[in-house]
Design a protein around this motif. Structure first.
Motif, PDB file in Angstrom:
ATOM      1  N   GLN A 145       0.812  -1.211   0.000  1.00 29.53           N
ATOM      2  CA  GLN A 145       0.000   0.000   0.000  1.00 29.53           C
ATOM      3  C   GLN A 145       0.851   1.269   0.000  1.00 29.53           C
ATOM      4  O   GLN A 145       0.351   2.348  -0.270  1.00 29.53           O
ATOM      5  N   ARG A 197      -1.368   7.357   4.508  1.00 26.98           N
ATOM      6  CA  ARG A 197      -2.748   7.807   4.724  1.00 26.98           C
ATOM      7  C   ARG A 197      -2.784   9.085   5.546  1.00 26.98           C
ATOM      8  O   ARG A 197      -3.725   9.874   5.418  1.00 26.98           O
ATOM      9  N   ARG A 216      -3.912  -6.036   9.985  1.00 27.35           N
ATOM     10  CA  ARG A 216      -3.696  -5.615   8.600  1.00 27.35           C
ATOM     11  C   ARG A 216      -2.573  -4.592   8.570  1.00 27.35           C
ATOM     12  O   ARG A 216      -2.382  -3.822   9.512  1.00 27.35           O
ATOM     13  N   GLU A 217      -1.856  -4.555   7.486  1.00 31.99           N
ATOM     14  CA  GLU A 217      -0.727  -3.636   7.353  1.00 31.99           C
ATOM     15  C   GLU A 217      -1.193  -2.177   7.364  1.00 31.99           C
ATOM     16  O   GLU A 217      -2.148  -1.806   6.687  1.00 31.99           O
ATOM     17  N   MET A 218      -0.514  -1.362   8.164  1.00 38.45           N
ATOM     18  CA  MET A 218      -0.811   0.070   8.234  1.00 38.45           C
ATOM     19  C   MET A 218      -0.184   0.780   7.036  1.00 38.45           C
ATOM     20  O   MET A 218       0.929   0.454   6.640  1.00 38.45           O
ATOM     21  N   SER A 219      -0.886   1.761   6.517  1.00 34.95           N
ATOM     22  CA  SER A 219      -0.371   2.572   5.418  1.00 34.95           C
ATOM     23  C   SER A 219      -0.109   3.978   5.948  1.00 34.95           C
ATOM     24  O   SER A 219      -1.024   4.797   6.050  1.00 34.95           O
ATOM     25  N   LYS A 252       1.381  -3.316  12.039  1.00 34.77           N
ATOM     26  CA  LYS A 252      -0.005  -3.758  12.082  1.00 34.77           C
ATOM     27  C   LYS A 252      -0.554  -3.465  13.476  1.00 34.77           C
ATOM     28  O   LYS A 252       0.189  -3.489  14.455  1.00 34.77           O
ATOM     29  N   LEU A 293      -3.885   6.102  12.945  1.00 30.07           N
ATOM     30  CA  LEU A 293      -3.563   5.029  12.004  1.00 30.07           C
ATOM     31  C   LEU A 293      -3.934   3.658  12.581  1.00 30.07           C
ATOM     32  O   LEU A 293      -4.492   2.814  11.879  1.00 30.07           O
ATOM     33  N   TYR A 294      -3.643   3.451  13.859  1.00 27.11           N
ATOM     34  CA  TYR A 294      -4.018   2.193  14.516  1.00 27.11           C
ATOM     35  C   TYR A 294      -5.537   2.025  14.492  1.00 27.11           C
ATOM     36  O   TYR A 294      -6.051   0.968  14.131  1.00 27.11           O
ATOM     37  N   ASN A 309      -7.710   3.262  12.556  1.00 23.36           N
ATOM     38  CA  ASN A 309      -8.301   3.240  11.224  1.00 23.36           C
ATOM     39  C   ASN A 309      -7.699   2.178  10.312  1.00 23.36           C
ATOM     40  O   ASN A 309      -7.806   2.270   9.087  1.00 23.36           O
ATOM     41  N   THR A 310      -7.069   1.187  10.927  1.00 17.24           N
ATOM     42  CA  THR A 310      -6.544   0.036  10.184  1.00 17.24           C
ATOM     43  C   THR A 310      -7.131  -1.219  10.814  1.00 17.24           C
ATOM     44  O   THR A 310      -7.076  -1.374  12.028  1.00 17.24           O
TER      45      THR A 310
END
Length: 171
Positions: free
Chosen positions: A4, A152, A146-149, A58, A138-139, A141-142
């Motif tokens: 991502q 974003r 799943r891998e964090m982007s 993640k 970020l945590y 909203n992931t």
């Protein structure tokens, strides 16, 4: 680097960032190191609009977690000065000041110094550090595991990045 993320290269090699934080601490266990690197990733996003490392993070039970960091620590462990300690009721390895100095740019050194100094000044406990990472935008909203982007923050949540860095005085 995760699928991502953009193709812009990271500012530093993960091994050098780990060694950079190890060299700035008398001792450091993996849990805290995971959160220091995660925080440094957010600072790199704010200051350089790019990743510090190519480590995938993640959301996990105790906050932001990277298997890449864990695996790199396993590689370093054989050559590092370590000791056993207890954290969250489990025996963990504390990494002591490394023998090998990191090779990082002045940009990266500035990020590591800034993160280290602000975390020390705020006297953030490891437990609170983990909780902070779980409350980061970020945590939250992931999806779990799943891998964090990190990019974003640039495309969806610039204000949230400032809010996530505010508890450390890094805005």
């Amino acid at each position: 680097m995760g699928a991502q993320e953009s193709e812009i290269s990271a500012l530093a090699d993960l091994d050098d960032v780990i060694r950079g934080f190890l060299s700035r601490n008398e001792f450091l266990h993996e849990f805290r190191l995971q959160k220091l690197i995660y925080l440094a990733e957010l600072v790199a996003q704010k200051e350089h609009e790019r990743r510090l490392t190519d480590a995938d993070y993640k959301p996990f039970m105790f906050g932001a977690y990277s298997e890449d960091v864990s695996n790199q620590l396993e590689d370093i462990e054989s050559e590092a000065n370590t000791r056993a300690a207890t954290h969250h009721g489990k025996v963990v390895t504390e990494f002591l000041d490394p023998d090998q100095e990191p090779e990082t740019s002045s940009e990266v050194e500035d990020i590591l110094d800034k993160v280290q100094n602000h975390v020390q000044a705020k006297k953030i406990s490891s437990k609170d550090f983990g909780q902070w990472s779980k409350e980061s935008w970020l945590y939250e909203n992931t999806p779990f595991e799943r891998e964090m982007s990190f990019e974003r923050y640039q495309t969806e949540a610039r204000d949230a990045l400032d809010e996530d860095l505010d508890p450390f005085g890094l805005t």
